[in-house]
Structures are given as structure tokens and as C-alpha cells.
Design a protein around this motif. Structure first.
Motif, PDB file in Angstrom:
ATOM      1  N   GLU A  34      -5.327   2.842  -4.946  1.00 23.73           N
ATOM      2  CA  GLU A  34      -5.938   3.299  -3.702  1.00 23.73           C
ATOM      3  C   GLU A  34      -6.553   4.663  -3.906  1.00 23.73           C
ATOM      4  N   LYS A  66      -0.744  -0.990  -4.763  1.00 24.77           N
ATOM      5  CA  LYS A  66      -2.113  -1.234  -5.227  1.00 24.77           C
ATOM      6  C   LYS A  66      -2.839   0.085  -5.490  1.00 24.77           C
ATOM      7  N   PRO A  73      -3.631  -3.372   6.390  1.00 25.49           N
ATOM      8  CA  PRO A  73      -4.803  -2.874   5.658  1.00 25.49           C
ATOM      9  C   PRO A  73      -6.089  -3.272   6.391  1.00 25.49           C
ATOM     10  N   THR A 128       0.855  -1.191   0.000  1.00 23.20           N
ATOM     11  CA  THR A 128       0.000   0.000   0.000  1.00 23.20           C
ATOM     12  C   THR A 128       0.891   1.241   0.000  1.00 23.20           C
ATOM     13  N   GLU A 129       0.287   2.361  -0.299  1.00 25.78           N
ATOM     14  CA  GLU A 129       0.993   3.653  -0.275  1.00 25.78           C
ATOM     15  C   GLU A 129       1.670   3.862   1.078  1.00 25.78           C
TER      16      GLU A 129
END
Length: 147
Positions: free
Chosen positions: A48, A46, A80, A9-10
Motif C-alpha cells: 500500500e 498488501k 477497501p 490492509t494496514e
């Protein structure tokens, strides 16, 4: 040498960049166990929603595995939603090779990537995985686009 696509993820990308470490949940122990020092890891973020903006899925960097897998349950990664208090305890030290000045958008690559067999349902090749092995051809294709 093996090539890996590491899905994150970010928020966790910031941790990877700051600490030069990659971590996965316990349930992915069989996958991360195959990673050896010298393997190349591409970092895939991913898609988002950040505020009102939808950031597309993209590849932001390439690292080299710089250690064997080790266990560390300190809370540095953010789990997450839906993963509870997961700490991603199975980790590998990383050596940065290149952080791409411009991230490589993933969707335009799909028609050319060999590891994605079903081009229509491509996300199924990544869903539920922390990382997956990819062929050298795909690795070279991504690096070529990043240049």
C-alpha cells in the motif's frame, strides 16, 4: 491443523491486533467455513501507499483460530475502495501467537513458496481472495524467516 494466509490492509491490521478478530466478506463464506479452532493464520498486509511511502507486502503475525465462524455485522473493519459498505460479517476470534518484531517481506519468499505455482504472476494467487490455505512447509518457511 490447517495453515492460512489472511490478506488484509494496514488499516484492518490495526483492528485485528486490537480486537483479536478476523473477518471476511460474505462472498468468501465457503473459504472461512473451512477454518477450525486450532488452525494457524498468518496475517499478510498488501502493498500500500501510505503518504509518499510505498509499504511492501509483508507478513506481520501468526494467530490461532480460537472460535468457529460467527456472524457479526458491526462496523469495525474498513472496506477497501470499491467494496462499498462491506462489514466483513463472517468472523473468527483469534488468539495471538506472535506479532513479528520485524515484518517478513513477502516478495523475497516467492521463489521458495510452494503454494505459488506461477512465480512471475504471483499476485494472481492472492488477488480477489480474503484468505487462502497454504502448505505446512510454506508456513514453517515464513516462521523461520520471522525468527
Amino acid at each position: 491443523m490447517v495453515y492460512w494466509l489472511c490478506i488484509t490492509t494496514e488499516e484492518n491490521w490495526k483492528v485485528i491486533k486490537e480486537r483479536n478478530v478476523w473477518g471476511v466478506p460474505e462472498r468468501h463464506k465457503n473459504t472461512i467455513a473451512k477454518v477450525k479452532p486450532g488452525d494457524k493464520l498468518l496475517i499478510y498486509i498488501k502493498q500500500e501507499k501510505v503518504g509518499d511511502e510505498i509499504k511492501p507486502s509483508r507478513i506481520v503475525a501468526v494467530y490461532e483460530a480460537a472460535s468457529e465462524v460467527f456472524r457479526d455485522s458491526s462496523r469495525i473493519f474498513k472496506a477497501p475502495r470499491g467494496m462499498g459498505s462491506e462489514t466483513f460479517p463472517l468472523r473468527i476470534k483469534l488468539k495471538p501467537i506472535e506479532i513479528f518484531p520485524t515484518p517478513v517481506e513477502f516478495k523475497p519468499l516467492i521463489p521458495k513458496l510452494k503454494f505459488i505455482k506461477n512465480k512471475q504472476k504471483w499476485s494472481g494467487h492472492l488477488m480477489g481472495k480474503a484468505m487462502r490455505e497454504i502448505p505446512e512447509d510454506d508456513y514453517n518457511l515464513i516462521l523461520g524467516v520471522a525468527k
